[in-house]
Write an enzyme that holds these catalytic residues in place. Structure first.
Site, short mmCIF file in Angstrom:
data_model
loop_
_atom_site.label_atom_id
_atom_site.label_comp_id
_atom_site.label_asym_id
_atom_site.label_seq_id
_atom_site.Cartn_x
_atom_site.Cartn_y
_atom_site.Cartn_z
N HIS A 1 17.94 -97.68 9.52
CA HIS A 1 18.26 -99.07 9.84
C HIS A 1 19.68 -99.22 10.37
O HIS A 1 20.22 -100.31 10.37
CB HIS A 1 18.04 -99.95 8.62
CG HIS A 1 16.61 -99.94 8.17
ND1 HIS A 1 15.60 -100.59 8.85
CD2 HIS A 1 16.02 -99.32 7.13
CE1 HIS A 1 14.45 -100.38 8.24
NE2 HIS A 1 14.67 -99.61 7.19
N GLU B 1 38.72 -91.67 -2.49
CA GLU B 1 39.96 -92.09 -3.13
C GLU B 1 40.98 -90.98 -3.28
O GLU B 1 42.17 -91.26 -3.33
CB GLU B 1 39.69 -92.79 -4.47
CG GLU B 1 39.08 -91.93 -5.54
CD GLU B 1 38.77 -92.73 -6.82
OE1 GLU B 1 39.34 -93.81 -7.01
OE2 GLU B 1 37.96 -92.24 -7.62
N LYS C 1 45.85 -96.77 -11.92
CA LYS C 1 44.80 -96.41 -12.87
C LYS C 1 44.13 -97.66 -13.42
O LYS C 1 42.91 -97.75 -13.48
CB LYS C 1 45.41 -95.59 -14.01
CG LYS C 1 44.41 -95.16 -15.09
CD LYS C 1 43.52 -94.05 -14.59
CE LYS C 1 42.43 -93.71 -15.58
NZ LYS C 1 41.38 -92.90 -14.95
N ASN D 1 50.00 -86.03 -35.64
CA ASN D 1 48.92 -85.83 -34.67
C ASN D 1 47.83 -85.07 -35.40
O ASN D 1 48.06 -83.97 -35.89
CB ASN D 1 49.44 -85.00 -33.48
CG ASN D 1 48.32 -84.50 -32.60
OD1 ASN D 1 47.27 -85.15 -32.48
ND2 ASN D 1 48.52 -83.35 -31.97
N GLY D 2 46.66 -85.69 -35.52
CA GLY D 2 45.56 -85.03 -36.22
C GLY D 2 44.80 -86.04 -37.05
O GLY D 2 44.89 -87.25 -36.82
#
Lengths: 413, 614
Positions: free
Chosen positions: B510, B494, B609, B107-108
């Site tokens: 209207h 939502e 999602k 990670n990175g």
């Protein structure tokens, strides 16, 4: 290691009429627990090391011992300000690299402290500050932190006079900081805590942790009302503790907590959210409404109505009393037919009071605050107290008085 | 952002099969990325590692590959959010060396990977992926040739890489160990009885142990089922025993990256997402290619669904305003009528956060069949819509978990504004210096979004207590503010389940005003444009006259301040930033209203999602 330091030596200031001599505001009670309990418990549920607590009067130490989850190192504060409090604690801090400096008068959720500690450990910054979205009720009496996009603190400003002097974006200081123990040396040289944090911030290594859950700084009477309200909002259902006695014609609507040995007389109506402590008495036909916090040993006379009010222990009302949006100190006697008026004139805005942003068309007032009655007072029967009246501690008021701010009648001692 | 996890165990000592523990950990790390995932395991009796990986969501991959069924007691897993190399089966982690004996998850970002890769290729290493990560296993493989142990080779590899990383490595050479290194990306070790773990965050392992060590920057080491070794790179072993912490909070307290819900995390992340998107756009040649297509276009259409449609509508209004060129916006599910009018000189812009929205994809294909050119705007690299487009522009909002779109809307409007400005510059609608000025204003977007959030959060929270008691609202605006108002209304609908209708404010008389009664909430989006503000005055007054409560999302110097019952104050800035400054307060209002009503804003009922059914 991070060692908690709880500061509980500060003076009561705006709460002084509610705090008896040789006692601290930190032991005023909210939902059966001293104010101090809330930050102490939050901090100790996260950090396991010994907790340093800085106090001025023994009541703080006594209460802290009652509720502590970890070994306690209590020290009596020397000097006045926060810097003096930190220096007082310093003798207990030789064994730690970081301190979690916590104000002992902030009601907070332990999750906030989890996040503060986790962020500090994960990011390894020089310091980590808990921050909140700015709320004008607190901002000016507290402090602000200007941050960059990633929430790193750029500058801390204590009690800003206006928002204009701050560079946006900024957050509000949350009263919980993880700081390197090394700042003590810096403070010893005569610098303030804010100077010390700003010095660290210059390196760009002061992280902030965003919090927008339960957080109430107990500095003004309205804060006690707000704290009771928010804590009561978390209650669900009805909790009746052992040996509480409730007559069968009494009505209790949840959420409500009723403590041990408390007696609720016939035809009383308890309409939650309500907290009633231990050994309390609620007289016949009384009406205890939402957000009332009635502490231990309080006696509420018959036909009395109480709403959005905090009553400290050992206080007594006679019959036919109306207490609305009020805060009553301990050991006070309120005679029968005493009425607190609670609709504020539109120009009046007491500090920290919860504002109802949208007012119903039927109501002319946006804000409500009743009376702040100090501890050990005697309010004579039939007295009418105008909104936002403060009765200092120990005052006796003649029966039938009408008391308003600035314009007072009746005898006071 | 990516998530990593590792488990090393003695047989029979874990509460579940170790591979199941890795799988469950990956699910908890999904918020850190979900475009691809993979697991590597040292399998008993095999010379090579088992590596299962692929593109897609973890749960789908589990069905396809069966992560949780792998044998073995030393495993690492990874869930990815693509930054280098598109998400596909090959670029998914773990990555292995040439021999298949060393596998790494990371990670990175490895900044010097190009140089390292070049020198490794020269030495005969064969790279399979486009990722920066793959240099690590090859480096270790290379160094192992001249090292006394695998750990030494790993240490040498770490000392030559530059960048940010949390790395975990397994190998059949030393089967009972997971090697790790950390710099600027999070990594924690979990200590248990008969097994140890490591992961990107505590919640991923909290189910199995409460004893954790937070690994510090510059630390490297390995874990075995019953030991831990940590050293500071260049400074020798670390006495970690003192750093063991007992976590006594619950999983419920801990999840969602430290926030109570992903939605609030993502609202607050908007400044960072906008910053990343801005930097991405300023270097992206795709914008120029897109402008080229737009300049050659006979007609320009833009399509999307939901929140992305509001961003699309904004783009359409902006291009009309800045470039003087009409853009036809339409809702993706209505594509058939519009496709009927399309031809080979037309351009369709398709906006989709996930890049997989089925309605938008169908619209794309229908236009494609008629030889129209397609420009995609998406947040997910190489998803279906960008793949099937001629040009793809990416927002860099990072993974969005909350079902209600937040940071993806503001970053979409930033990307589309950038496109509109670049387009207008070429058509002559804007001079070069005017375009430059507007780009400078866009550069301010991250800071202005943050100011808007910090200024209004506390107020929005207070207001939510009243809003929670309401069942109907109007969200009104005019001109460029209309799509922003529509987005505000959608959020409230939502997640807080309050009926919120949005339309251009001039329409009230209207019909809709018939519904307004005392205490009816009307939220006005008021852009910083005096002409619009003057027009809105009448619209506000007609609502006020019927007892409506006027909530204004308006800048600090608005001329309408005395008309507002509630004022959510946004920073005073150019009207082009209206979606960036005015949407966050409405997101916050919807969020806190949902929370006040006791709903989970991350999981609104009946909604998904990514909508992949027509």
């Amino acid at each position: 290691m991070v060692k908690p330091v709880i500061l509980a030596g500060g003076p009561p200031k705006a709460l002084s009429s509610l705090v008896p001599p040789q006692r601290s505001k930190h032991t005023l009670r909210i939902l059966g627990k001293p104010v101090l309990y809330y930050p102490l418990n939050a901090v100790q549920s996260v950090l396991r090391s010994d907790t340093v607590i800085v106090y001025r009067y023994e009541d703080v130490e006594r209460e802290a011992l009652k509720y502590t989850l970890r070994p306690l190192q209590a020290v009596r504060q020397r000097g006045e300000g926060i810097e003096d409090a930190i220096l007082t604690a310093s003798e207990k801090l030789n064994d730690t690299d970081y301190i979690l400096l916590a104000y002992g008068d902030i009601v907070i959720d332990k999750i906030a402290i989890h996040r503060l500690v986790e962020t500090h450990l994960a990011l390894e910054p020089a310091a980590t500050l808990l921050v909140l979205p700015p709320d004008t009720r607190y901002l000016y009496t507290y402090g602000a932190v200007e941050t960059d996009l990633d929430g790193r603190a750029k500058r801390v400003v204590e009690k800003p006079e206006s928002m204009d002097i701050l560079e946006q974006p900024f957050y509000m200081l949350g009263g919980f900081y993880i700081l390197p123990t090394a700042i003590i040396d810096y403070i010893e040289k005569g610098n303030s805590l804010v100077d010390a944090i700003n010095k660290l911030a210059e390196t760009g290594r002061v992280a902030t942790v965003h919090w927008n859950g339960l957080w109430i700084d107990i500095g003004y009477p309205a804060d006690l009302l707000e704290a009771a309200r928010q804590l009561l909002d978390r209650e669900r259902g009805v909790v009746i503790e052992g040996k509480a006695e409730i007559e069968d014609t009494a009505v209790i609507k949840p959420p409500a907590v009723i403590g041990r040995h408390t007696y609720i007389d016939h035809h009383a109506v308890i309409k939650g959210p309500v907290y009633i402590g231990e050994n309390a008495f609620i007289g016949s036909h009384s009406f205890v409404r939402h957000y009332s916090d009635i502490e231990d040993h309080v006696r509420v006379g018959a036909y009395t109505e109480i709403k959005n009010t905090v009553i400290q222990p050992h206080t007594l009302t006679d019959s036919h009393v109306y207490l609305g949006d009020s805060v009553i100190g301990e050991n006070t006697v309120i005679g029968s037919h005493v009425v607190t008026l609670n609709v504020l004139p539109s120009q009046e805005k007491p500090p920290r009071l919860r504002e109802h942003l949208v007012r119903p068309p039927s109501s002319k007032a946006k804000l409500k605050l009743g009376a702040i009655i100090g501890h050990s007072c005697r309010i004579g029967a039939g007295t009418i107290l105008y909104p936002n009246t403060e009765i200092p501690a120990g005052v006796e008021i003649e029966p039938g008085s009408i008391i308003s701010r600035g314009k007072k009648s009746g005898r006071r001692s | 952002m990516c998530g990593i996890i590792g488990v090393v165990a003695l047989p029979g000592r874990t509460p579940y099969r170790p591979s199941l523990m890795v799988y469950r950990g990956l699910l908890r790390l999904e918020y850190r990325g979900y475009d691809s995932a993979g697991v590597a395991a040292v399998a008993p009796g095999r010379d090579k590692l088992i590596v299962l990986k692929g593109k897609g969501k973890i749960e789908e991959l589990e069905k396809k590959l069966g992560f949780s069924q792998i044998d073995g007691f030393t495993l690492i897993g990874h869930t990815r959010w693509a930054t280098h190399g598109v998400p596909n089966d090959i670029n998914a982690h773990p990555h292995t060396d040439c021999t298949g004996r060393i596998a790494v998850v990371h990670n990175g970002i490895i900044q010097n990977y190009r140089e390292l890769k070049e020198s490794l290729v020269k030495k005969g290493h064969v790279f399979r992926s486009d990722t920066d990560t793959e240099v690590i296993p090859h480096l270790v493989e290379e160094f192992y040739k001249t090292s006394s142990s695998l750990y030494e080779a790993f240490r040498r590899a770490i000392s030559v890489i530059e960048g940010s990383y949390a790395i975990a490595m397994v190998s059949t050479i030393e089967p009972g160990k997971i090697f790790f290194a950390k710099k600027d990306s999070p990594l924690v070790i979990g200590l248990a009885d008969g097994f140890n773990l490591l992961a990107s965050d505590i919640p991923a392992i909290l189910e199995y142990t409460r004893r954790v060590i937070i690994v510090h920057d510059g630390e490297i080491g390995y874990i075995t089922p019953d030991t831990v070794y940590i050293e500071k790179l260049g400074a020798g072993p670390v006495a970690w025993e003192k750093r063991v912490r007992i976590v006594d909070w619950s999983l419920e307290d801990a999840t969602k990256g430290g926030y109570p819900h992903f939605m609030i995390k993502e609202i607050l992340e908007q400044p960072r997402a906008l910053q990343d998107t801005f930097f991405g756009l300023s270097r992206d040649p795709a914008v120029e290619e897109a402008v080229k297509l737009l300049l050659e276009a006979r007609r320009i259409y833009i399509t999307a669904a939901g929140t992305s449609f509001h961003a699309s509508l904004y783009y359409s209004l902006l291009t009309s305003t800045l470039a003087g060129i009409p853009v036809i916006p339409f809702i993706a599910s209505e594509y058939k009528i519009y496709a009927n009018t399309a031809g080979h000189r037309d351009v369709l812009i398709v906006v989709s956060q996930s890049g997989e929205t089925i309605d938008s994809l169908m619209a794309l294909r229908a236009f494609r069949e008629r030889d129209a050119k397609i420009i995609a705007v998406s947040n997910v690299i190489d998803s279906a819509i960008p793949r099937e487009s001629d040009v793809a522009i990416y927002t860099r909002a990072g993974p969005e978990i909350g079902v209600a779109a937040t940071k993806t809307f503001t970053t979409q409007t930033l990307a589309l504004s950038w496109l509109a400005i670049s387009h207008a510059e070429k058509t002559g609608g804007l001079t070069e210096s005017e375009a430059g000025e507007l780009r400078k204003i866009l550069e301010e977007a991250p800071r202005q979004a943050m100011v808007s959030i910090t200024n209004t959060e506390s107020y929005a929270k207070q207001l939510s207590e009243w809003m929670a008691t309401k069942t109907n609202t109007y969200y009104l605006s005019r001109g460029i503010g209309v799509p922003v108002a529509m987005e505000g209304a959608l959020k409230l609908k939502e997640i807080a389940y309050i009926h919120a209708e949005s339309y251009p404010a001039g329409e009230s008389k209207h019909g809709p005003i018939a519904l307004v009664e005392p205490e009816f909430p009307v939220v006005f989006t008021i852009p910083n444009d005096e002409e619009l503000e003057k027009l809105l005055l009448g619209n506000i007054k007609e609502m006020k006259a019927r007892g409506a409560v006027i909530i204004g999302v308006a800048h600090e110097k608005t001329i309408l301040s005395d008309q507002l019952d509630i004022w959510l104050k946004t920073p005073t800035t150019h009207w082009i930033l209206t979606p960036i400054t005015h949407t966050p307060p409405m997101q916050l209002l919807a969020y806190y209203t949902a929370v006040k009503k006791g709903y989970d804003p991350d999981k609104p009922r009946n909604l998904a999602k990514t909508v992949t059914v027509e």
